[in-house]
Design an enzyme around this catalytic site. Structure first.
Site, short mmCIF file in Angstrom:
data_model
loop_
_atom_site.label_atom_id
_atom_site.label_comp_id
_atom_site.label_asym_id
_atom_site.label_seq_id
_atom_site.Cartn_x
_atom_site.Cartn_y
_atom_site.Cartn_z
N TYR A 1 0.83 -1.20 0.00
CA TYR A 1 0.00 0.00 0.00
C TYR A 1 0.87 1.26 0.00
CZ TYR A 1 0.79 0.09 5.09
OH TYR A 1 1.35 0.11 6.34
N ASN B 1 9.82 0.94 14.36
CA ASN B 1 9.34 -0.17 13.54
C ASN B 1 8.20 0.25 12.60
OD1 ASN B 1 7.05 0.05 15.10
ND2 ASN B 1 7.27 -1.92 16.12
N GLY B 2 7.87 1.53 12.60
CA GLY B 2 6.82 2.00 11.69
C GLY B 2 5.47 2.22 12.33
N HIS C 1 -2.22 8.06 13.80
CA HIS C 1 -2.57 8.95 12.69
C HIS C 1 -4.05 8.87 12.35
CE1 HIS C 1 -2.92 5.70 9.72
NE2 HIS C 1 -1.77 5.20 10.19
N CYS D 1 -0.62 0.47 13.23
CA CYS D 1 -0.74 1.84 13.73
C CYS D 1 -2.02 2.02 14.54
CB CYS D 1 -0.73 2.83 12.57
SG CYS D 1 0.82 2.87 11.65
N ASN E 1 -5.21 4.00 14.70
CA ASN E 1 -6.06 4.81 13.81
C ASN E 1 -7.05 5.61 14.63
OD1 ASN E 1 -6.47 2.54 10.93
ND2 ASN E 1 -4.67 3.56 11.76
#
Length: 380
Positions: A289, A302-303, A307, A325, A327
């Site tokens: 993606y 690690n990302g 957000h 993440c 959300n």
């Protein structure tokens, strides 16, 4: 009838005798032993001298009249007189010859020369150091101090002894080596708000082992924010709560990493805010993606981010569907984005995989104090 003369003869005296003279004492003589000047020159001579010093000249039995330390190219080293001693106030260069000159005058008036010559050491290589914190910046209460070295450090104890952290508020903390190229310092508990911090890494001239030496010192001062902002992220209740000074400000519905794939599970543990972007692309080669999100706050190497993802609003507060993440809705993500700064903790709980070394910066707070201090290179 005795006459006076007869009486005098009877007493064994003569008529003209007087009281015997007492020999006069010699005039007092003050013998003043005036000392000669005795110099202490450090170093007076030698090879392989650390360019970090100390370089100094002291005298007893007199006073310094002139002192100069000169390099082979004629450059005079800066110095100052302090407490009757001349001390160099700058570091010297590596693999350079330096010469002492000058004199001292003894109490006896005699001049004694200051002399000597030495060469500083020649390193096989130089190692640089950089910090994750910046001068005059402000950070949150969980911010670790990270020193990154340009090459693996062999003599970690020597390097660690050259690094100090000074705080305006009494703070228990310690250095830990998280790898051969990284030393981190963190307090035992979160920083107290408004703490001022000074970091002094005096590694120039310090042996790193294997023929390596420090390339330069590093000094940095920063401050901890005047508030304690803590985010609590629960992957099982699907909530994202924001506390300031232990007061709950916001309680948002959230969606975390989907739990059907270990690669997407959000990591449990204390994360630390690293950076934030008003808009940022989220790209994954693994999951294929490339999307743009707003109000992106990075909380791990690690990302993992907090957000905006309006597409997952139906799942927020109910189930975990992200790629790891947190959300939030656009408005809620904006609130957190505006409140947070680098160094704020995000405490994630409820997931089956803990944050760890494989997740890169910052996993410092996942270690208890005993495990943290066990990573120090200096004992006692």
């Amino acid at each position: 009838m005795f006459r006076p003369l007869a009486l005098a003869l009877l007493l064994g005296l003569t008529a003209c005798s007087t009281t015997p003279d007492v020999p006069a004492s010699p005039a007092a003589q003050v013998v003043e032993n005036k000392a000669k000047a005795v110099l202490t020159v450090t170093p007076a001579s030698g090879e392989g001298i650390s360019p970090a010093g100390p370089f100094e000249v002291g005298v007893t039995g007199g006073s310094l009249t002139a002192v100069k330390l000169t390099g082979a190219n004629g450059t005079v080293v800066k110095g100052e007189l302090t407490a009757g001693k001349w001390v160099a106030t700058e570091d010297l260069g590596y693999d350079k010859v330096y010469t002492w000159s000058g004199s001292a005058k003894g109490e006896d008036g005699a001049e004694v020369p200051v002399s000597g010559s030495f060469r500083t050491l020649k390193p096989q290589r130089l190692t640089n150091v950089s910090a994750n914190v910046g001068d005059n910046e402000t950070y949150g209460i969980a911010m670790p101090i990270k020193m990154t070295f340009s090459a693996p450090v062999q003599d970690k104890a020597a390097v660690q002894k050259a690094m100090t952290v000074t705080t305006s508020v009494p703070t228990e903390g310690a250095w830990a080596w998280l790898s051969d190229t990284e030393a981190h310092w963190r307090p035992r508990e979160y920083w107290k708000p408004n703490t001022e911090v000074s970091v002094d890494v005096n590694v120039y001239g310090v042996p790193f082992g294997g023929g390596a030496y420090g390339a330069a010192d590093l000094h940095v001062k920063f401050k901890i924010a005047d508030r304690a902002l803590v985010a609590k992220a629960n992957t099982q209740t699907h909530r994202f709560q924001i506390y300031r000074d232990n007061v709950l400000l916001h309680d948002f519905p959230a969606s975390y990493g989907a739990e059907n794939d270990q690669r997407t599970i959000s990591r449990s543990g204390i994360h630390v805010v690293q950076a934030k972007w008003a808009e940022r692309p989220m790209v994954s080669q693994v999951f294929g993606y490339n999307v743009r999100v707003t109000w992106a706050v990075q909380i791990s190497g690690n990302g993992e981010f907090v957000h905006e993802n309006n597409k997952t609003i139906p799942s927020q507060g109910k189930e975990n569907v992200s790629h790891g993440c947190a959300n939030l809705s656009g408005p809620n993500a904006k609130i957190f984005y505006d409140l947070t700064i680098a160094g704020d903790p995000v405490e994630v709980v409820g997931s089956s995989i803990p944050l760890g070394q494989q997740d890169l910066d910052y996993w410092d707070w996942t270690l208890d104090w005993a495990a943290w201090t066990a990573k120090s290179a200096v004992r006692g």
